[in-house]
Scaffold this active site. Structure first.
Site: not given
Lengths: 390, 390
Positions: A201, A278, A321, A92-96, A316, A228, A146, A347, A318
């Protein structure tokens, strides 16, 4: 060199399935990207991520910029080599994080002055320096810098913020085009480069989302994120904003909805035509003992599971499980054992990745609508507490 | 039914290699048993323990008695089934934890009244109730209830404590013989039972160690432990006490030295004729960033490793050394990431298990003396701090 190629293989309604190629491998869409904040998915070793079928990870630029630092990661060959993950990564851009984690930030047209949440030291991110950091880290897909508009925000404030994000997107792209061969693996990957995505945005205003999308598309990126959202607004509003943006985005580029969501929500977004997502929810909730299963949510600390010999999710397959009982998982969680966080995370990731796998398959076979309607509604464990924000 | 059979296959000096059989499988000796306190080796899933070649785990009776409780583990089939570890397990008697962890303990001839370190609740362990607890938990090898004499202690006090441990050993055996078919897996394992080992005490007095060993042997156990050592005494004194005990122990029964030690020490104990050992050192030190390698100890948080692309131990082929760099491990540790504790623990266990594997092999080929002299002396990282007690 072509560094990014997106191909849609099948459609069902607005949903689409396909793949894109990056310098570190191919990714099938729609895809859920586990969050590996500081170059590790908390509690899960890389070989287990591979076993789970993870194709692409998200790393946070803000965290890696602070620790171990961009120069160190660059010197070590980029984040894929650093974390021994020879597969695609997105930063990510780091903005968040600047807006959500750091103190005393000051935003100007030039960029953002902020203080580290670790030690209070002062730092400055501009579109140029955020892209420079992301080139140094060397993820396959990087994001324009952003401003993540706060929620709630007035119309005028939201429009001004969105317009600054557009100017920052242009500066991000200019810096990237001039510097993209500086990525640490440029020569070792046949002079392929990273791909820079733009971010839409516009807060909670559909017309601003439309304008943001149109103007971002005019700048021409290989993929477009919608940022956003999922910041406290009611879900129908999120769906409306996603729809407003997607209608303006080109069909032939991947659409990445940032920071979402619950299992039910990510299925909904796929139905809206989203290709990438994500979220910290599956991993963070796991560490707090909230588990997603085909039968609904489970709060594993509940005493009712203390003697339960059955698997966490009978549907499941996995490794958690297949091997462990609810009683054992409950014991590990109640005893505050490291293994609880690991097994729970494995899981929950298996559940998210399996959901996406089934979504892709159902789109291919024209049965996506059946998949959506058959997807269990959230059977919330009566004693559970929301874990996403904790 | 024969539940325990110990066979010595080769000798080199006093060192011996062989194996013993338990109801849940065979164990090659000399063996190092990782500590799985509360039915989990902190941070390592069971499949990774299997990959590492772990043949037998130690679980702590005191911890499992408090949480999840003996009745719960019994109801779930015993500790092997509870933790999904279909291999041998040994439980200690609970005595050591009662003396080291709990508050307000009161020791009488009858047993020990103590308060839980978790919630302050009152509990009582006698030889009978400690064996009952261990039968309920269902480990393959269980230990007589003993008093771990404090260090330092006067001669008279040590003798009285040692003599009480002898009386408790007789009571432990009597209770065990009367109740051993009550182990949860009795019928499902061809009516095999657990094996009860006696424990030699006697503090730091060689003559008391001799008497304790002789009298414990008179009680006739299938194996003998040496307890109450590595409690703060200088190492040469430990070696002397081990030697005094071993000289009185029968050659055809396994000798288990409890709660030791560093890599150099465990090699030394093998040379003295010890067959089994357990210790929290490799796992606890790992969680504190102290790593054992063929080149000596490494304190991974040191800044010198920040840019080190090499593996933790170039001579190690564990999954951590094969995949990750010192730089990445240092970053994980500095960032306080869960994965640091996991990966560090996996490596340290690999080092301990590999050391034992090489010891067994060298005894078989008559090259044990060469193995011991070639075993790296402790090259202590100058910036390292002792981690065992932290």
């Amino acid at each position: 060199m072509m560094s990014f190629h997106f191909e849609i293989e099948a459609r069902d309604g607005k949903a689409r399935t396909g793949s894109f190629a990056t310098p570190h491998g191919k990714v099938e869409t729609p895809v859920f990207m586990p969050v590996g904040t500081v170059a590790t998915v908390k509690g899960v070793p890389q070989d287990v991520l591979e076993e789970l079928g993870v194709e692409i990870l998200l790393n946070n630029t803000y965290h890696l910029y602070l620790r171990p630092g961009v120069d160190m990661v660059r010197q070590l060959g980029g984040v894929q080599k650093f974390m021994s993950w020879d597969h695609p990564i997105l930063t990510d851009s780091g903005g968040f994080q600047v807006f959500s984690l750091s103190d005393l930030r000051k935003v100007t047209e030039e960029g953002v002055m902020f203080r580290s949440h670790l030690d209070g030291s002062s730092h400055f991110f501009s579109p140029e320096s955020a892209i420079a950091a992301q080139i140094g880290l060397g993820a396959d897909i990087i994001m324009a810098f952003d401003e993540c508009t706060e929620h709630p925000a007035e119309y005028a404030r939201t429009r001004a913020s969105m317009e600054m994000t557009l100017r920052w997107a242009a500066r991000s792209k200019k810096y990237f085009e001039e510097h993209k061969p500086e990525v640490p693996w440029f020569s070792s990957r046949q002079e392929k480069t990273q791909s820079l995505f733009g971010i839409v945005q516009g807060g909670m205003f559909a017309d601003l989302r439309r304008v943001s999308a149109q103007k971002t598309v005019e700048l021409d990126f290989p993929g477009y994120a919608i940022g956003g959202l999922s910041v406290g607004e009611p879900r129908p509003m999120t769906y409306e904003m996603v729809d407003a943006a997607i209608r303006q985005l080109p069909d032939d580029r991947p659409r990445y909805l940032m920071g979402v969501g619950t299992p039910e929500e990510i299925v909904h977004y796929v139905a809206q035509g989203v290709d990438m997502m994500d979220c910290v929810l599956p991993t963070r909730a796991a560490r707090h003992g909230l588990l997603f299963t085909s039968q609904g949510r489970i709060t594993i600390k509940n005493a009712r599971y203390a003697g339960d010999e059955g698997p966490l999710d009978p549907a499941c397959n996995c490794k958690v499980c297949l091997r462990y009982s609810r009683a054992y998982l409950r014991h590990l969680y109640a005893s505050n054992e490291l293994l609880a966080q690991m097994l729970n995370t494995i899981h929950n990731l298996a559940f998210y990745l399996g959901t996406m796998r089934k979504a892709r398959q159902s789109i291919r076979t024209g049965q996506f609508a059946e998949f959506v309607s058959g997807f269990q509604p959230p059977h919330v464990d009566p004693l559970s507490r929301p874990a996403a924000g904790s």
